[in-house]
Design a protein around this motif. Structure first.
Motif, short mmCIF file in Angstrom:
data_model
loop_
_atom_site.label_atom_id
_atom_site.label_comp_id
_atom_site.label_asym_id
_atom_site.label_seq_id
_atom_site.Cartn_x
_atom_site.Cartn_y
_atom_site.Cartn_z
N LEU A 1 -110.07 3.80 -23.68
CA LEU A 1 -109.03 3.27 -22.81
C LEU A 1 -107.67 3.42 -23.48
CD1 LEU A 1 -110.85 0.07 -21.53
CD2 LEU A 1 -110.29 2.11 -20.18
N GLY A 2 -106.63 3.47 -22.66
CA GLY A 2 -105.28 3.61 -23.18
C GLY A 2 -104.81 5.05 -23.12
N ALA A 3 -103.79 5.36 -23.89
CA ALA A 3 -103.21 6.70 -23.95
C ALA A 3 -103.54 7.31 -25.30
CB ALA A 3 -101.70 6.64 -23.75
N ARG A 4 -104.25 8.45 -25.29
CA ARG A 4 -104.63 9.11 -26.53
C ARG A 4 -104.16 10.57 -26.51
NH1 ARG A 4 -108.44 6.61 -29.87
NH2 ARG A 4 -108.24 4.37 -29.54
N PHE A 5 -103.23 10.86 -27.40
CA PHE A 5 -102.77 12.24 -27.55
C PHE A 5 -103.86 13.07 -28.21
CE2 PHE A 5 -100.89 15.35 -30.51
CZ PHE A 5 -100.33 16.22 -29.58
N ARG A 6 -104.07 14.29 -27.68
CA ARG A 6 -105.08 15.17 -28.27
C ARG A 6 -104.78 16.62 -27.88
NH1 ARG A 6 -109.12 16.71 -24.58
NH2 ARG A 6 -109.15 15.54 -22.62
N VAL A 7 -105.43 17.51 -28.56
CA VAL A 7 -105.37 18.92 -28.23
C VAL A 7 -106.72 19.32 -27.66
CG1 VAL A 7 -105.01 21.26 -29.10
CG2 VAL A 7 -103.69 19.35 -30.05
N GLY A 8 -106.72 19.83 -26.44
CA GLY A 8 -107.95 20.16 -25.77
C GLY A 8 -108.63 21.39 -26.35
N PRO A 9 -109.87 21.65 -25.93
CA PRO A 9 -110.61 22.82 -26.42
C PRO A 9 -109.88 24.13 -26.14
CG PRO A 9 -112.06 21.33 -25.22
CD PRO A 9 -110.67 20.85 -24.98
N ASP A 10 -109.04 24.15 -25.10
CA ASP A 10 -108.30 25.36 -24.78
C ASP A 10 -106.99 25.46 -25.53
OD1 ASP A 10 -107.02 23.29 -23.58
OD2 ASP A 10 -107.02 24.14 -21.55
N GLY A 11 -106.76 24.51 -26.47
CA GLY A 11 -105.55 24.54 -27.27
C GLY A 11 -104.35 23.90 -26.62
N VAL A 12 -104.53 23.31 -25.44
CA VAL A 12 -103.42 22.67 -24.73
C VAL A 12 -103.26 21.24 -25.23
CG1 VAL A 12 -102.56 21.89 -22.49
CG2 VAL A 12 -103.73 24.10 -22.69
N ALA A 13 -102.06 20.91 -25.69
CA ALA A 13 -101.77 19.56 -26.17
C ALA A 13 -101.34 18.69 -25.00
CB ALA A 13 -100.69 19.59 -27.23
N GLY A 14 -101.78 17.46 -25.03
CA GLY A 14 -101.41 16.52 -23.98
C GLY A 14 -101.99 15.16 -24.29
N THR A 15 -101.98 14.28 -23.31
CA THR A 15 -102.43 12.90 -23.52
C THR A 15 -103.43 12.52 -22.43
OG1 THR A 15 -100.35 12.26 -24.55
CG2 THR A 15 -101.72 10.50 -23.69
N ASN A 16 -104.52 11.91 -22.87
CA ASN A 16 -105.52 11.37 -21.94
C ASN A 16 -105.17 9.92 -21.65
OD1 ASN A 16 -108.40 12.09 -20.79
ND2 ASN A 16 -108.47 9.94 -21.45
N PHE A 17 -105.12 9.58 -20.38
CA PHE A 17 -104.82 8.22 -19.95
C PHE A 17 -106.05 7.62 -19.25
CE2 PHE A 17 -100.78 10.43 -20.14
CZ PHE A 17 -99.94 9.51 -20.73
N ALA A 18 -106.38 6.39 -19.60
CA ALA A 18 -107.52 5.72 -18.98
C ALA A 18 -107.19 4.24 -18.81
CB ALA A 18 -108.78 5.89 -19.83
N LEU A 19 -107.38 3.73 -17.60
CA LEU A 19 -107.03 2.36 -17.26
C LEU A 19 -108.15 1.72 -16.47
CD1 LEU A 19 -104.71 0.13 -17.07
CD2 LEU A 19 -104.26 1.10 -14.79
N TRP A 20 -108.65 0.58 -16.95
CA TRP A 20 -109.61 -0.19 -16.14
C TRP A 20 -108.83 -0.97 -15.09
CZ3 TRP A 20 -110.36 -4.99 -14.28
CH2 TRP A 20 -111.59 -5.27 -13.69
N ALA A 21 -109.17 -0.74 -13.82
CA ALA A 21 -108.56 -1.46 -12.70
C ALA A 21 -109.62 -1.57 -11.62
CB ALA A 21 -107.31 -0.74 -12.19
N GLY A 22 -110.54 -2.51 -11.82
CA GLY A 22 -111.78 -2.56 -11.04
C GLY A 22 -111.62 -2.61 -9.54
#
Length: 758
Positions: free
Chosen positions: A47-68
């Protein structure tokens, strides 16, 4: 909203017959369309915002929010000029909305808009006009310099100025709050600033701990040795001048008043004040931005870590005072900043009338810790601060509220059960403030093993003893020897009791002996706030005085209180500045005094009137560190363990005789406590029995001197004076010896600590 529209909405509300209205205020949020950005499915964890580099070499941020219960979630991104773009999160996995946004790098500011029903009568308070802070935000930007310092009408989900107050919180406000609230920040989890390989945690055993409660800003704001640009910040606390004081004093841990991102209450802002202490959290992962000297777009994370490393390098643990029992969103009339707009019913305890909040905290709301997503939020936060921010423990504000199952406090509650089995959290220091304001909330002595507790019965007994207000000495006997009546069960040890005479909440130690009444007028509440149960004594004059006799008596009382605290079995806790006579001029609730009233006055260390108090305190702490008999790991038995009848603990009257049952129940102002160093439980590092000196502590709270007969064999042949609080300067006290069996005159209101010589 026009007057005609108001009248139409009220008429519609009345027509329903059940007090409901669907009225809104503000119309469309923006006249121009908001740009959208491409988003990939991403992952639901973490959960939250996690910066990462994807398998294809693209840098970006994964966002995940619990909102039931939400119907839709929009990620809102902000550039350097504050311009907003949006990325609708269409992926939904196990009530978590998620997406990966390419090109979003560390330092990017963001928030959420969450869509859903507006139906306050059922607890539904979704309002997409309100920009919401990510509960998992690692940093919060304070670029506006307000850290939620303004609460204009736009930050409320309801219309604050609705003409009919009884339904004010039911009328939705559709004005955009984004310009008025700080934003979450994407943080890089690694990088060159991540140097934990060089961090060495002190890992001080509980029994050896001495805790020092301090405020990050207040401790350094006036420190002359800290560069001005670093005062009041994490970097300021890490500065060698600040660390040096802690080392010289001898404390083993600092307990920081809340450093989670917090907000200021509207009623304070309206009076020109701010929340200084910080017990109004809104971001459980983010270091409070206002305490950062290096920036607020993620730099505060690295600065906090460097502070922890500096303290660890000096052998000092870091304990955080955490406020998971409530948030800054208050009750139904409070602002909509985060959880209230994400899923009000999923995060907060509500009353049977779901429009209202269940309030066990006195702050308007209570987090519903029984809910899995709330329990996850708290435990994820705790693990983050341990594993990624380096902290060594936590003090839980109003911990009884966290231990409630459905309604009652339950020591088998999900929260306590999860902590007990967690492989990370069960290994750190856990301190409970063992009460809340709800029914059955007072739970001193009831928390399970692993936990220590703030022991307010210790505080009350010591205060009452030194103002000569105890009916007898039974309570004092228990408190001095580790409070076995409260903690000798379930394998708990004496260090389950965190002993304190003062805390951030209440009088400072100097004010405790200078004021009979609170003086909180500066808080703007007509002196109605703050407790009236201070158990203080002003030594004959209210407030500051130039009377030399009153001043001398007050300094003696301070020496008595500090000596009692540091000689008691358990874990002592000091408050920053008490060791040098800090005063708040009688204010016992300085939570809103972010000024010289609430800050440590370092000039006191150079004052010949107060310098000796610091020297006595540091000498007592050093004495405690040297002698294991003063920091026992097991409760006293009171039984003889040798042929000569010597016991590990014995109590004496001024006649030099062991106390009988009748003596415990009789009014008395004098108590003699003998601590034997011959039979201390445990083994040293070489496996040999632990041997130490034995001590006799004589505590005399009476006004007039008393002759105290020193017990003879087997207790001792002679006694050497180690501490005499009747003296302004302690240098001449050590070394004076008295033969056993002789009477020593103990001046009025004095502690004598004597080393027993065989």
């Amino acid at each position: 909203m026009s007057s005609a529209a108001e009248q139409e909405a009220v008429a519609a509300e009345r027509a329903t017959g059940d007090g409901r209205t669907a009225a809104v205020v503000g119309g469309a949020r923006r006249a121009a369309p908001v740009p959208t950005v491409p988003v990939r499915p991403g992952r639901p964890t973490p959960l939250g915002a996690r910066f990462r580099v994807g398998p294809d070499g693209v840098a970006g941020t994964n966002f995940a929010l619990w909102a039931g219960g939400a119907e839709g979630v929009e990620l809102c991104l902000f550039d350097e000029r504050g311009r907003e773009s949006r990325a609708p999160l269409t992926e939904l996995t196990h009530e978590i909305w998620h997406g990966f946004v390419p090109g979003v790098l560390p330092g990017r500011r963001y928030g959420y808009r969450v869509h859903g029903r507006w139906d306050p009568w059922t607890g539904a308070r979704w309002n997409p006009a309100k920009l919401l802070l990510d509960p998992y935000a690692r940093a919060v930007d304070d670029a506006r310099g307000n850290d939620f310092g303004r609460l204009p009408p736009e930050v409320y989900g309801h219309v604050r100025d609705w003409p009919e107050q009884h339904v004010a919180d039911t009328v939705r406000d559709d004005r955009d709050s984004a310009p008025y609230v700080p934003k979450a920040v994407v943080v890089d989890d690694g990088g060159p600033d991540d140097e934990w390989a060089y961090d060495h945690r002190p890992k001080t055993p509980w029994a050896d701990s001495v805790i020092y409660e301090l405020h990050v800003k207040g401790f350094t704001q006036r420190h002359p040795g800290v560069p001005e640009e670093l005062r009041g910040t994490y970097a300021g606390l890490a500065h060698p001048a600040a660390v040096e004081h802690l080392v010289r004093l001898g404390v083993t841990a600092v307990e920081l008043l809340p450093v989670h991102q917090f907000a200021h209450e509207d009623h304070l802002l309206r009076r020109g004040l701010r929340n200084y202490w910080g017990y109004n959290s809104i971001g459980y992962f983010a270091p409070h931005a206002a305490y950062s000297a290096s920036g607020t777009t993620g730099q505060q994370v690295g600065e906090f870590r460097r502070m922890v490393r500096a303290l660890h390098a000096a052998g000092i643990e870091v304990i955080l005072d955490v406020v998971y029992n409530h948030t800054a969103e208050a009750g139904e009339l409070g602002p909509t900043l985060s959880l209230k707009g994400i899923d009000n019913r999923g995060y907060y305890r509500l009353q049977p009338d779901a429009r209202r909040y269940a309030d066990y905290t006195g702050c308007g709301n209570t987090l519903h810790v029984v809910q899995p997503q709330v329990l996850r939020l708290i435990t994820d936060s705790l693990r983050y601060w341990v594993t990624e921010m380096g902290v060594d423990g936590f003090r839980f504000d109003l911990a009884a509220a966290l231990a409630r199952s459905m309604h009652d406090v339950d020591m088998l509650s999900p929260f306590l059960a999860v902590i007990a089995q967690d492989p990370v959290l069960r290994r750190v220091k856990l301190i409970a403030e063992p009460w809340d304001v709800g029914s059955g909330g007072y739970q001193v002595g009831a928390f399970p093993p692993l936990w220590t507790e703030w022991n307010d019965r210790y505080r009350n007994a010591v205060r009452d003893f030194w103002r000569h207000a105890l009916p007898d000495v039974r309570e004092m006997g228990y408190r001095l020897s580790g409070s076995s009546d409260l903690y000798a069960w379930g394998g708990r040890r004496p260090y389950a009791s965190v002993n304190y005479v003062t805390a951030h909440d209440g009088f400072t130690l100097r004010d405790l002996v200078s004021y009979d009444r609170k003086h909180n007028e500066a808080n703007g509440e007509g002196n109605r706030d703050g407790t009236d149960d201070n158990r203080s004594w002003n030594c004959g004059t209210e407030g500051e005085t130039r009377d030399p006799d009153v001043q001398a008596l007050r300094r003696r009382q301070l020496r008595n209180l500090l000596t009692t605290l540091l000689l008691s079995t358990g874990v002592p806790m000091l408050v920053a500045g008490d060791e040098m006579g800090r005063t708040q001029h009688g204010n016992n609730n300085a939570y809103c005094q972010d000024n010289e009233l609430g800050w440590v006055d370092w000039s006191l260390l150079d004052d010949p009137e107060w310098r000796p108090l610091f020297e006595l305190t540091s000498r007592l702490i050093a004495l405690r560190h040297r002698h294991p008999v003063l920091r026992r790991r097991a409760f006293f038995s009171g039984r003889a363990h040798s042929a000569d009848g010597l016991r590990d603990l014995a109590w004496f009257t001024p006649r030099g005789e062991e106390m009988t049952e009748g003596d415990w129940y009789a009014p008395a102002a004098t108590l003699g406590m003998y601590l034997s160093g011959r039979d201390i439980p445990g083994r040293d590092e070489n496996g040999a029995p632990v041997l130490d000196d034995s001590f006799l502590a004589v505590l005399h709270a009476g006004e007039q001197p008393v002759d105290f007969v020193l017990p003879g064999p087997p207790w001792a042949e002679r006694y050497e004076v180690v501490v005499d609080t009747g003296r302004e300067e302690q240098a001449s006290a050590p070394g004076v010896e008295h033969r056993a069996g002789t009477a020593v005159t103990v001046p009025g209101r004095t502690v004598l600590l004597l080393r027993a010589r065989p």
